[in-house]
Design a protein around this motif. Structure first.
Motif, PDB file in Angstrom:
ATOM      1  N   GLY A 224     -10.473   2.825  36.910  1.00  0.00           N
ATOM      2  CA  GLY A 224     -11.582   2.325  37.716  1.00  0.00           C
ATOM      3  C   GLY A 224     -12.794   1.868  36.945  1.00  0.00           C
ATOM      4  O   GLY A 224     -13.603   1.101  37.471  1.00  0.00           O
ATOM      5  N   ALA A 225     -12.977   2.317  35.697  1.00  0.00           N
ATOM      6  CA  ALA A 225     -14.126   1.886  34.902  1.00  0.00           C
ATOM      7  C   ALA A 225     -13.834   0.529  34.254  1.00  0.00           C
ATOM      8  O   ALA A 225     -12.675   0.121  34.114  1.00  0.00           O
ATOM      9  CB  ALA A 225     -14.451   2.918  33.833  1.00  0.00           C
ATOM     10  N   LEU A 226     -14.898  -0.156  33.859  1.00  0.00           N
ATOM     11  CA  LEU A 226     -14.783  -1.406  33.113  1.00  0.00           C
ATOM     12  C   LEU A 226     -15.296  -1.172  31.695  1.00  0.00           C
ATOM     13  O   LEU A 226     -16.407  -0.682  31.504  1.00  0.00           O
ATOM     14  CB  LEU A 226     -15.591  -2.520  33.788  1.00  0.00           C
ATOM     15  N   PHE A 227     -14.489  -1.533  30.701  1.00  0.00           N
ATOM     16  CA  PHE A 227     -14.783  -1.234  29.299  1.00  0.00           C
ATOM     17  C   PHE A 227     -15.197  -2.503  28.559  1.00  0.00           C
ATOM     18  O   PHE A 227     -14.600  -3.567  28.739  1.00  0.00           O
ATOM     19  CB  PHE A 227     -13.544  -0.641  28.634  1.00  0.00           C
ATOM     20  N   THR A 228     -16.211  -2.366  27.699  1.00  0.00           N
ATOM     21  CA  THR A 228     -16.679  -3.481  26.873  1.00  0.00           C
ATOM     22  C   THR A 228     -16.889  -3.017  25.443  1.00  0.00           C
ATOM     23  O   THR A 228     -17.467  -1.950  25.204  1.00  0.00           O
ATOM     24  CB  THR A 228     -17.999  -4.060  27.419  1.00  0.00           C
ATOM     25  N   ALA A 229     -16.408  -3.810  24.491  1.00  0.00           N
ATOM     26  CA  ALA A 229     -16.668  -3.587  23.064  1.00  0.00           C
ATOM     27  C   ALA A 229     -16.645  -4.954  22.388  1.00  0.00           C
ATOM     28  O   ALA A 229     -15.737  -5.277  21.628  1.00  0.00           O
ATOM     29  CB  ALA A 229     -15.636  -2.657  22.446  1.00  0.00           C
ATOM     30  N   ALA A 230     -17.646  -5.769  22.686  1.00  0.00           N
ATOM     31  CA  ALA A 230     -17.663  -7.154  22.207  1.00  0.00           C
ATOM     32  C   ALA A 230     -18.197  -7.219  20.777  1.00  0.00           C
ATOM     33  O   ALA A 230     -19.326  -6.805  20.517  1.00  0.00           O
ATOM     34  CB  ALA A 230     -18.518  -8.012  23.122  1.00  0.00           C
ATOM     35  N   PRO A 231     -17.409  -7.753  19.841  1.00  0.00           N
ATOM     36  CA  PRO A 231     -17.868  -7.869  18.455  1.00  0.00           C
ATOM     37  C   PRO A 231     -18.602  -9.192  18.233  1.00  0.00           C
ATOM     38  O   PRO A 231     -18.458 -10.132  19.022  1.00  0.00           O
ATOM     39  CB  PRO A 231     -16.554  -7.860  17.673  1.00  0.00           C
ATOM     40  N   PRO A 232     -19.390  -9.290  17.162  1.00  0.00           N
ATOM     41  CA  PRO A 232     -19.965 -10.591  16.808  1.00  0.00           C
ATOM     42  C   PRO A 232     -18.848 -11.545  16.400  1.00  0.00           C
ATOM     43  O   PRO A 232     -17.804 -11.117  15.906  1.00  0.00           O
ATOM     44  CB  PRO A 232     -20.885 -10.262  15.623  1.00  0.00           C
ATOM     45  N   ARG A 233     -19.067 -12.828  16.591  1.00  0.00           N
ATOM     46  CA  ARG A 233     -18.023 -13.808  16.289  1.00  0.00           C
ATOM     47  C   ARG A 233     -18.157 -14.252  14.834  1.00  0.00           C
ATOM     48  O   ARG A 233     -18.726 -15.302  14.522  1.00  0.00           O
ATOM     49  CB  ARG A 233     -18.122 -14.993  17.238  1.00  0.00           C
ATOM     50  N   VAL A 240     -15.651  -4.519  12.288  1.00  0.00           N
ATOM     51  CA  VAL A 240     -17.105  -4.347  12.334  1.00  0.00           C
ATOM     52  C   VAL A 240     -17.469  -3.224  13.296  1.00  0.00           C
ATOM     53  O   VAL A 240     -16.706  -2.891  14.207  1.00  0.00           O
ATOM     54  CB  VAL A 240     -17.822  -5.633  12.807  1.00  0.00           C
ATOM     55  N   PRO A 241     -18.667  -2.639  13.116  1.00  0.00           N
ATOM     56  CA  PRO A 241     -19.168  -1.697  14.121  1.00  0.00           C
ATOM     57  C   PRO A 241     -19.468  -2.442  15.423  1.00  0.00           C
ATOM     58  O   PRO A 241     -19.898  -3.598  15.401  1.00  0.00           O
ATOM     59  CB  PRO A 241     -20.458  -1.151  13.495  1.00  0.00           C
ATOM     60  N   VAL A 242     -19.223  -1.786  16.536  1.00  0.00           N
ATOM     61  CA  VAL A 242     -19.516  -2.389  17.835  1.00  0.00           C
ATOM     62  C   VAL A 242     -20.259  -1.377  18.703  1.00  0.00           C
ATOM     63  O   VAL A 242     -20.204  -0.172  18.467  1.00  0.00           O
ATOM     64  CB  VAL A 242     -18.238  -2.834  18.580  1.00  0.00           C
ATOM     65  N   ARG A 243     -20.940  -1.901  19.708  1.00  0.00           N
ATOM     66  CA  ARG A 243     -21.543  -1.043  20.723  1.00  0.00           C
ATOM     67  C   ARG A 243     -20.606  -1.047  21.926  1.00  0.00           C
ATOM     68  O   ARG A 243     -20.545  -2.014  22.681  1.00  0.00           O
ATOM     69  CB  ARG A 243     -22.924  -1.537  21.120  1.00  0.00           C
ATOM     70  N   ALA A 244     -19.876   0.034  22.071  1.00  0.00           N
ATOM     71  CA  ALA A 244     -18.902   0.142  23.157  1.00  0.00           C
ATOM     72  C   ALA A 244     -19.535   0.884  24.333  1.00  0.00           C
ATOM     73  O   ALA A 244     -20.282   1.839  24.147  1.00  0.00           O
ATOM     74  CB  ALA A 244     -17.660   0.881  22.679  1.00  0.00           C
ATOM     75  N   TYR A 245     -19.207   0.425  25.531  1.00  0.00           N
ATOM     76  CA  TYR A 245     -19.710   1.098  26.724  1.00  0.00           C
ATOM     77  C   TYR A 245     -18.768   0.819  27.888  1.00  0.00           C
ATOM     78  O   TYR A 245     -17.881  -0.040  27.814  1.00  0.00           O
ATOM     79  CB  TYR A 245     -21.132   0.639  27.064  1.00  0.00           C
ATOM     80  N   ALA A 246     -18.957   1.570  28.952  1.00  0.00           N
ATOM     81  CA  ALA A 246     -18.159   1.368  30.161  1.00  0.00           C
ATOM     82  C   ALA A 246     -19.074   1.382  31.369  1.00  0.00           C
ATOM     83  O   ALA A 246     -20.116   2.038  31.374  1.00  0.00           O
ATOM     84  CB  ALA A 246     -17.095   2.451  30.297  1.00  0.00           C
ATOM     85  N   ARG A 247     -18.664   0.649  32.382  1.00  0.00           N
ATOM     86  CA  ARG A 247     -19.366   0.672  33.662  1.00  0.00           C
ATOM     87  C   ARG A 247     -18.499   1.444  34.650  1.00  0.00           C
ATOM     88  O   ARG A 247     -17.349   1.084  34.884  1.00  0.00           O
ATOM     89  CB  ARG A 247     -19.637  -0.738  34.175  1.00  0.00           C
ATOM     90  N   LEU A 248     -19.061   2.515  35.194  1.00  0.00           N
ATOM     91  CA  LEU A 248     -18.305   3.370  36.094  1.00  0.00           C
ATOM     92  C   LEU A 248     -18.166   2.727  37.469  1.00  0.00           C
ATOM     93  O   LEU A 248     -19.041   1.971  37.903  1.00  0.00           O
ATOM     94  CB  LEU A 248     -18.998   4.724  36.242  1.00  0.00           C
ATOM     95  N   PRO A 249     -17.074   3.037  38.162  1.00  0.00           N
ATOM     96  CA  PRO A 249     -16.953   2.560  39.543  1.00  0.00           C
ATOM     97  C   PRO A 249     -17.908   3.329  40.441  1.00  0.00           C
ATOM     98  O   PRO A 249     -18.290   4.465  40.142  1.00  0.00           O
ATOM     99  CB  PRO A 249     -15.498   2.873  39.897  1.00  0.00           C
TER     100      PRO A 249
END
Length: 251
Positions: A224-233, A240-249
């Motif tokens: 149910g959560a949405l996950f993001t870990a977008a790296p620089p292009r 690379v290090p990333v800022r990972a986070y999730a959006r809860l339902p």
């Protein structure tokens, strides 16, 4: 919100003959006040047992523990709880270690972050596979099979930095079943004591980004959560290090 599970012994008699006995079985519960009848029903549903006549429970214990996704339970991974795009989204949860804590890293297929498309790193419906408390051993297909992983980020919640590596056949299963990203809260997907990295290599070879050293996975529901870990292009850079986070339902 605190989640609860139950542990129990059970004896089942079937209406067409035969019986089944289990010891120390566990199921997810909707809350701490679940009755024995509720637990028995969840037990039968979790195994898909047909023609059950009676269920007798003994040594029932209810305790706080993150849900594992019991079939027929409150966090059944078959339930499609992904919110519609742009609607029904809840609060954000940080999932990355700070740089001074070692950071959280994304590794790109082909060693090229420039090739990681946003649809493989942003707002991915997430499946959280919990193996916390299990004997430290390779995470096999059996831990993954209850989940629909196609077009999902598969996040392995081990609760340890090392000791729960991903088996090579499990990595192949994730590729075959269409996972788009695989993450773990461990230092790596493979056995850190060995030089070979079969799980990571097979995922990357199939175009699946890998995120390692996540944190906070205990705060996510099994689905149910949405996950993001977008790296620089960055062209020609693979990790690379990333800022990972999730959006809860929204519950």
């Amino acid at each position: 919100m605190t989640e609860y599970r139950a542990s129990f012994d059970a004896a089942i008699a079937f209406s067409n003959g035969g019986d089944l006995t289990v010891h120390g079985f566990r199921v997810d519960l909707p809350g701490p006040d679940a009755s024995e009848a509720d637990i028995a029903a969840l037990f039968v549903a979790s195994l898909g047992l047909l023609m059950t006549d009676t269920v007798r429970l003994t040594d029932v214990r209810i305790f706080p523990e993150p849900h594992k996704g019991t079939r027929g339970g409150p966090s059944d991974p078959r339930h499609d709880r992904q919110p519609a795009s742009g609607e029904g989204r809840g609060r954000l949860v940080e999932l990355n270690h700070l740089p001074q804590e070692g950071g959280t890293y994304l590794e790109a297929p082909g060693g090229d972050l420039g090739g990681v498309e946003l649809d493989k790193a942003v707002d991915l419906p997430a499946v959280v596979v919990r193996v916390t408390g299990a004997r430290r051993s390779p995470i096999g297909v059996g831990s993954l099979a209850p989940f629909d992983v196609r077009d999902h980020a598969v996040l392995l919640h081990t609760g340890v930095r090392e000791g729960h590596c991903l088996a090579a056949d499990a990595a192949a299963w994730l590729v075959e079943h269409g996972a788009v990203l695989v993450g773990t809260d461990a230092d790596g997907l493979d056995d850190c004591a060995r030089e070979a990295r079969p799980a990571r290599e097979s995922l990357l070879a199939a175009g699946i980004p890998v995120v390692e050293r996540l944190t906070g996975l205990e705060r996510l529901p099994p689905t149910g959560a949405l996950f993001t870990a977008a790296p620089p292009r960055l062209l020609g850079v693979g990790r690379v290090p990333v800022r990972a986070y999730a959006r809860l339902p929204i519950s």
